[in-house]
Design a protein around this motif. Sequence first.
Motif, PDB file in Angstrom:
ATOM      1  N   VAL A  69      34.976  27.960 -23.554  1.00 50.66           N
ATOM      2  CA  VAL A  69      33.897  27.059 -23.961  1.00 50.66           C
ATOM      3  C   VAL A  69      33.286  27.619 -25.237  1.00 50.66           C
ATOM      4  N   SER A  70      33.241  26.799 -26.281  1.00 48.30           N
ATOM      5  CA  SER A  70      32.599  27.232 -27.521  1.00 48.30           C
ATOM      6  C   SER A  70      31.530  26.218 -27.907  1.00 48.30           C
ATOM      7  N   LYS A  71      30.901  26.447 -29.055  1.00 47.89           N
ATOM      8  CA  LYS A  71      29.750  25.631 -29.441  1.00 47.89           C
ATOM      9  C   LYS A  71      29.819  25.255 -30.915  1.00 47.89           C
ATOM     10  N   THR A  72      29.149  24.170 -31.243  1.00 48.53           N
ATOM     11  CA  THR A  72      29.146  23.654 -32.600  1.00 48.53           C
ATOM     12  C   THR A  72      28.262  24.496 -33.512  1.00 48.53           C
ATOM     13  N   LEU A  73      28.530  24.402 -34.797  1.00 49.63           N
ATOM     14  CA  LEU A  73      27.603  24.927 -35.793  1.00 49.63           C
ATOM     15  C   LEU A  73      26.382  24.018 -35.865  1.00 49.63           C
ATOM     16  N   PRO A  74      25.230  24.531 -36.290  1.00 48.25           N
ATOM     17  CA  PRO A  74      24.050  23.675 -36.433  1.00 48.25           C
ATOM     18  C   PRO A  74      24.298  22.558 -37.441  1.00 48.25           C
ATOM     19  N   LEU A  75      23.749  21.398 -37.167  1.00 45.77           N
ATOM     20  CA  LEU A  75      23.890  20.236 -38.039  1.00 45.77           C
ATOM     21  C   LEU A  75      22.974  20.405 -39.245  1.00 45.77           C
ATOM     22  N   ASP A  76      23.508  20.259 -40.438  1.00 41.18           N
ATOM     23  CA  ASP A  76      22.720  20.371 -41.671  1.00 41.18           C
ATOM     24  C   ASP A  76      22.168  18.997 -42.029  1.00 41.18           C
ATOM     25  N   THR A  77      20.920  18.757 -41.686  1.00 42.12           N
ATOM     26  CA  THR A  77      20.329  17.437 -41.904  1.00 42.12           C
ATOM     27  C   THR A  77      20.023  17.170 -43.376  1.00 42.12           C
ATOM     28  N   ALA A  78      20.188  18.183 -44.231  1.00 42.94           N
ATOM     29  CA  ALA A  78      20.011  17.955 -45.667  1.00 42.94           C
ATOM     30  C   ALA A  78      21.210  17.215 -46.265  1.00 42.94           C
ATOM     31  N   LEU A 104      39.926  23.389 -26.716  1.00 41.26           N
ATOM     32  CA  LEU A 104      38.837  24.026 -25.986  1.00 41.26           C
ATOM     33  C   LEU A 104      38.655  23.328 -24.642  1.00 41.26           C
ATOM     34  N   SER A 105      38.369  24.096 -23.617  1.00 42.39           N
ATOM     35  CA  SER A 105      38.049  23.488 -22.332  1.00 42.39           C
ATOM     36  C   SER A 105      36.688  22.809 -22.376  1.00 42.39           C
ATOM     37  N   GLY A 106      35.789  23.379 -23.154  1.00 42.46           N
ATOM     38  CA  GLY A 106      34.468  22.792 -23.297  1.00 42.46           C
ATOM     39  C   GLY A 106      33.924  23.012 -24.690  1.00 42.46           C
ATOM     40  N   LEU A 107      33.208  22.014 -25.197  1.00 40.64           N
ATOM     41  CA  LEU A 107      32.542  22.131 -26.487  1.00 40.64           C
ATOM     42  C   LEU A 107      31.090  21.714 -26.291  1.00 40.64           C
ATOM     43  N   LEU A 108      30.183  22.642 -26.563  1.00 39.95           N
ATOM     44  CA  LEU A 108      28.759  22.387 -26.397  1.00 39.95           C
ATOM     45  C   LEU A 108      28.081  22.254 -27.761  1.00 39.95           C
ATOM     46  N   VAL A 109      27.184  21.299 -27.879  1.00 43.52           N
ATOM     47  CA  VAL A 109      26.314  21.248 -29.048  1.00 43.52           C
ATOM     48  C   VAL A 109      25.337  22.412 -28.919  1.00 43.52           C
ATOM     49  N   HIS A 110      25.379  23.311 -29.882  1.00 41.87           N
ATOM     50  CA  HIS A 110      24.637  24.571 -29.749  1.00 41.87           C
ATOM     51  C   HIS A 110      23.130  24.348 -29.858  1.00 41.87           C
ATOM     52  N   ARG A 111      22.734  23.396 -30.668  1.00 42.54           N
ATOM     53  CA  ARG A 111      21.304  23.150 -30.880  1.00 42.54           C
ATOM     54  C   ARG A 111      20.965  21.760 -30.366  1.00 42.54           C
ATOM     55  N   PRO A 112      20.201  21.644 -29.287  1.00 44.11           N
ATOM     56  CA  PRO A 112      19.927  20.327 -28.700  1.00 44.11           C
ATOM     57  C   PRO A 112      19.265  19.354 -29.667  1.00 44.11           C
ATOM     58  N   GLN A 147      13.013  19.419 -20.396  1.00 46.40           N
ATOM     59  CA  GLN A 147      12.826  18.158 -21.106  1.00 46.40           C
ATOM     60  C   GLN A 147      14.048  17.825 -21.966  1.00 46.40           C
ATOM     61  N   GLU A 148      14.586  18.837 -22.643  1.00 41.03           N
ATOM     62  CA  GLU A 148      15.794  18.620 -23.446  1.00 41.03           C
ATOM     63  C   GLU A 148      16.951  18.169 -22.568  1.00 41.03           C
ATOM     64  N   ALA A 149      17.138  18.852 -21.445  1.00 45.77           N
ATOM     65  CA  ALA A 149      18.256  18.534 -20.558  1.00 45.77           C
ATOM     66  C   ALA A 149      18.164  17.115 -20.028  1.00 45.77           C
TER      67      ALA A 149
END
Length: 295
Positions: A69-78, A104-112, A147-149
Amino acid sequence: MKLGLGTVQFGLDYGITNTAGQPPLEAVRSILGHAIRHGVHTLDTAALYGDSESVLGQALPRPHPFSIVSKTLPLDTALSEQRAISVISAGIDRSLQRLGEPRLSGLLVHRPDDLLGPMGDALFEALNTLRSQGLVKKIGVSVYTPQEALTLLRRYPIEIVQLPLNPLDQRHLREGSVHELAHAGVEIHVRSAFLQGLLLAPSRPLPSGLEGLAPAMAAWQSLLATEQLTPLQASLAFLRGIPAVSVTVCGATSLTEWQEIVAAYDSAPALPTELFKKLPILDDKLIDPRFWPKR
């Protein structure tokens, strides 16, 4: 509940109580080998965990039985939406290359906040595309607060949620997010089972700025004495008593540390959460490491 191996320590000098630093490659290989022999088949990593993915790519035996399971890089909103999503997708490709894995077995968004913000729909659509391409099996998110969950559960068909949970941080139990996620069929992965190691050394002086934890730590010591359990066993016994938890992710900086975690997991009973009712801290700044003073 199954035990998973967290790998942030493989790529970073991580943890407020970590004095050993990153383990050498041979130690990582030894830890992975021990995990395989003891039926631990979930690895948790992330693009933001320093060299963790690259270290795993070098240390993993081929073939191996792990679900990664790995995670995404933060989204650059700029950036524009199209460009930001493109950067995310390219980051997944780099993660797979570093790991030496086809998927990947799992991909998580690292920053909710990336899913909660204005680009959330586009991001989730991009993750669905990765899944349809066979690069990802399950999609999820790493959260901090209940709350995020709950907000993300109601907005997207997420399949995995990683959240913090331990005897002092019971927010997700108290506010019902654990049970609501489980009822929806979401796979719950727990992190911070030992509160970055603070629960494992209850008699050690607390780091500066965390003195407010002292009453709860005293109650923790009392519980350990009453139940005749080690801090490792009691931490895992708390989580074993929560049927909704699918995987508890634990990290180690040495083979000895990892062996102790596995032995405690094997011997820990499933204790009712009622035994831990005097322990929860209500001040987020004391139980959320994002607010802790820097070492």
